[in-house]
Motif scaffolding. Sequence first.
Motif, PDB file in Angstrom:
ATOM      1  N   SER A   1       0.822  -1.201   0.000  1.00  0.00           N
ATOM      2  CA  SER A   1       0.000   0.000   0.000  1.00  0.00           C
ATOM      3  C   SER A   1       0.865   1.264   0.000  1.00  0.00           C
ATOM      4  N   VAL A   2       1.893   1.254   0.805  1.00  0.00           N
ATOM      5  CA  VAL A   2       2.802   2.403   0.880  1.00  0.00           C
ATOM      6  C   VAL A   2       3.533   2.595  -0.446  1.00  0.00           C
TER       7      VAL A   2
ATOM      8  N   LEU B   1       8.884  16.301  -3.373  1.00  0.00           N
ATOM      9  CA  LEU B   1       8.481  14.926  -3.087  1.00  0.00           C
ATOM     10  C   LEU B   1       9.442  14.293  -2.080  1.00  0.00           C
ATOM     11  N   SER B   2      10.716  14.489  -2.282  1.00  0.00           N
ATOM     12  CA  SER B   2      11.716  13.945  -1.368  1.00  0.00           C
ATOM     13  C   SER B   2      11.531  14.522   0.031  1.00  0.00           C
ATOM     14  N   LEU B   3      11.234  15.792   0.134  1.00  0.00           N
ATOM     15  CA  LEU B   3      11.014  16.428   1.425  1.00  0.00           C
ATOM     16  C   LEU B   3       9.761  15.866   2.102  1.00  0.00           C
ATOM     17  N   ARG B   4       8.715  15.638   1.339  1.00  0.00           N
ATOM     18  CA  ARG B   4       7.502  15.027   1.898  1.00  0.00           C
ATOM     19  C   ARG B   4       7.803  13.645   2.457  1.00  0.00           C
ATOM     20  N   MET B   5       8.593  12.868   1.715  1.00  0.00           N
ATOM     21  CA  MET B   5       8.956  11.524   2.170  1.00  0.00           C
ATOM     22  C   MET B   5       9.804  11.606   3.444  1.00  0.00           C
ATOM     23  N   GLU B   6      10.746  12.516   3.463  1.00  0.00           N
ATOM     24  CA  GLU B   6      11.612  12.695   4.625  1.00  0.00           C
ATOM     25  C   GLU B   6      10.791  13.102   5.852  1.00  0.00           C
ATOM     26  N   ASN B   7       9.862  14.029   5.675  1.00  0.00           N
ATOM     27  CA  ASN B   7       9.007  14.454   6.783  1.00  0.00           C
ATOM     28  C   ASN B   7       8.166  13.292   7.303  1.00  0.00           C
TER      29      ASN B   7
ATOM     30  N   LEU C   1       8.876  10.112   7.166  1.00  0.00           N
ATOM     31  CA  LEU C   1       9.764   9.203   7.891  1.00  0.00           C
ATOM     32  C   LEU C   1      10.057   9.722   9.295  1.00  0.00           C
ATOM     33  N   LYS C   2      10.283  11.028   9.435  1.00  0.00           N
ATOM     34  CA  LYS C   2      10.528  11.610  10.748  1.00  0.00           C
ATOM     35  C   LYS C   2       9.339  11.414  11.667  1.00  0.00           C
ATOM     36  N   ILE C   3       8.135  11.634  11.137  1.00  0.00           N
ATOM     37  CA  ILE C   3       6.914  11.460  11.923  1.00  0.00           C
ATOM     38  C   ILE C   3       6.799  10.016  12.378  1.00  0.00           C
TER      39      ILE C   3
ATOM     40  N   LYS D   1       9.174   7.780  12.733  1.00  0.00           N
ATOM     41  CA  LYS D   1      10.226   7.448  13.697  1.00  0.00           C
ATOM     42  C   LYS D   1       9.888   7.996  15.066  1.00  0.00           C
ATOM     43  N   ARG D   2       9.337   9.234  15.110  1.00  0.00           N
ATOM     44  CA  ARG D   2       8.960   9.821  16.386  1.00  0.00           C
ATOM     45  C   ARG D   2       7.835   9.031  17.041  1.00  0.00           C
ATOM     46  N   SER D   3       6.860   8.629  16.241  1.00  0.00           N
ATOM     47  CA  SER D   3       5.705   7.917  16.805  1.00  0.00           C
ATOM     48  C   SER D   3       6.085   6.507  17.270  1.00  0.00           C
ATOM     49  N   SER D   4       7.099   5.916  16.664  1.00  0.00           N
ATOM     50  CA  SER D   4       7.497   4.560  17.055  1.00  0.00           C
ATOM     51  C   SER D   4       8.387   4.564  18.304  1.00  0.00           C
ATOM     52  N   GLU D   5       8.838   5.732  18.732  1.00  0.00           N
ATOM     53  CA  GLU D   5       9.688   5.825  19.922  1.00  0.00           C
ATOM     54  C   GLU D   5       8.892   5.715  21.212  1.00  0.00           C
ATOM     55  N   PHE D   6       7.596   5.867  21.142  1.00  0.00           N
ATOM     56  CA  PHE D   6       6.756   5.841  22.353  1.00  0.00           C
ATOM     57  C   PHE D   6       6.558   4.478  22.862  1.00  0.00           C
TER      58      PHE D   6
END
Length: 70
Positions: free
Chosen positions: A23-24, A53-59, A61-63, A65-70
């Motif tokens: 899906s991704v 597009l690259s910036l959207r993908m990077e953003n 990924l950051k989101i 990664k942050r959400s998986s740290e909880f």
Amino acid sequence: MNKAFLEQMQKKVEKELAEKEASVLEFWKEEIDRLLHKKTESLSAMQQEMQNLSLRMENRLKILKRSSEF
């Protein structure tokens, strides 16, 4: 735990992960296809679209990664 149950759960999780990955990939492929078919004024305009597009993908990924740290 029952070994058969564990194997069944593992297969189910693997199937769900594969479906989510597909899906991704489908989403980002559509985004790239949209860029490829877009009429741009110049090569630099196309490069800017690719950078966006690259910036959207990077953003994203950051989101994630942050959400998986909880």
